[in-house]
Design a protein around this motif. Structure first.
Motif, PDB file in Angstrom:
ATOM      1  N   THR A   8       0.833  -1.209   0.000  1.00  0.00           N
ATOM      2  CA  THR A   8       0.000   0.000   0.000  1.00  0.00           C
ATOM      3  C   THR A   8       0.863   1.253   0.000  1.00  0.00           C
ATOM      4  O   THR A   8       0.583   2.214  -0.721  1.00  0.00           O
ATOM      5  N   GLU A   9       1.926   1.248   0.789  1.00  0.00           N
ATOM      6  CA  GLU A   9       2.839   2.394   0.841  1.00  0.00           C
ATOM      7  C   GLU A   9       3.531   2.598  -0.504  1.00  0.00           C
ATOM      8  O   GLU A   9       3.660   3.728  -0.981  1.00  0.00           O
ATOM      9  N   LEU A  10       3.977   1.530  -1.135  1.00  0.00           N
ATOM     10  CA  LEU A  10       4.613   1.639  -2.446  1.00  0.00           C
ATOM     11  C   LEU A  10       3.639   2.188  -3.487  1.00  0.00           C
ATOM     12  O   LEU A  10       4.002   3.032  -4.303  1.00  0.00           O
ATOM     13  N   GLU A  11       2.402   1.709  -3.442  1.00  0.00           N
ATOM     14  CA  GLU A  11       1.380   2.196  -4.377  1.00  0.00           C
ATOM     15  C   GLU A  11       1.098   3.681  -4.150  1.00  0.00           C
ATOM     16  O   GLU A  11       0.913   4.435  -5.102  1.00  0.00           O
ATOM     17  N   LYS A  44      10.940   2.070 -10.894  1.00  0.00           N
ATOM     18  CA  LYS A  44      11.508   1.241  -9.830  1.00  0.00           C
ATOM     19  C   LYS A  44      10.414   0.798  -8.854  1.00  0.00           C
ATOM     20  O   LYS A  44      10.356  -0.374  -8.459  1.00  0.00           O
ATOM     21  N   LEU A  45       9.535   1.720  -8.488  1.00  0.00           N
ATOM     22  CA  LEU A  45       8.432   1.379  -7.590  1.00  0.00           C
ATOM     23  C   LEU A  45       7.486   0.386  -8.250  1.00  0.00           C
ATOM     24  O   LEU A  45       7.036  -0.576  -7.620  1.00  0.00           O
ATOM     25  N   LYS A  46       7.185   0.608  -9.529  1.00  0.00           N
ATOM     26  CA  LYS A  46       6.294  -0.303 -10.246  1.00  0.00           C
ATOM     27  C   LYS A  46       6.879  -1.707 -10.280  1.00  0.00           C
ATOM     28  O   LYS A  46       6.165  -2.690 -10.072  1.00  0.00           O
ATOM     29  N   ARG A  51       6.869  -7.235  -8.274  1.00  0.00           N
ATOM     30  CA  ARG A  51       7.624  -8.339  -7.650  1.00  0.00           C
ATOM     31  C   ARG A  51       6.910  -8.845  -6.396  1.00  0.00           C
ATOM     32  O   ARG A  51       6.777 -10.051  -6.166  1.00  0.00           O
ATOM     33  N   ILE A  52       6.426  -7.911  -5.577  1.00  0.00           N
ATOM     34  CA  ILE A  52       5.730  -8.295  -4.348  1.00  0.00           C
ATOM     35  C   ILE A  52       4.423  -9.016  -4.670  1.00  0.00           C
ATOM     36  O   ILE A  52       4.083 -10.017  -4.032  1.00  0.00           O
TER      37      ILE A  52
END
Length: 56
Positions: A8-11, A44-46, A51-52
């Protein structure tokens, strides 16, 4: 932090970068270097989000 919270934080960060990119693109003095850096961060975030999701 759980995997779901981390995801959620990455999104959230990905969305914030997208908003910043849109804002920067419409600014009269476009900084191509800044746009490139933001795009790399977003990618990079995408990649990390993907990956997660695959491993989770």
């Amino acid at each position: 932090m759980s995997i779901r919270e981390h995801l959620t934080e990455l999104e959230r960060r990905h969305e914030n970068i997208e908003k910043e990119l849109e804002s920067t693109k419409h600014h009269p003095s476009i900084d191509e270097l800044e746009i490139g850096q933001l795009k790399r961060q977003k990618l990079k975030l995408k990649d990390e989000i993907s990956r997660i999701r695959v491993s989770g």
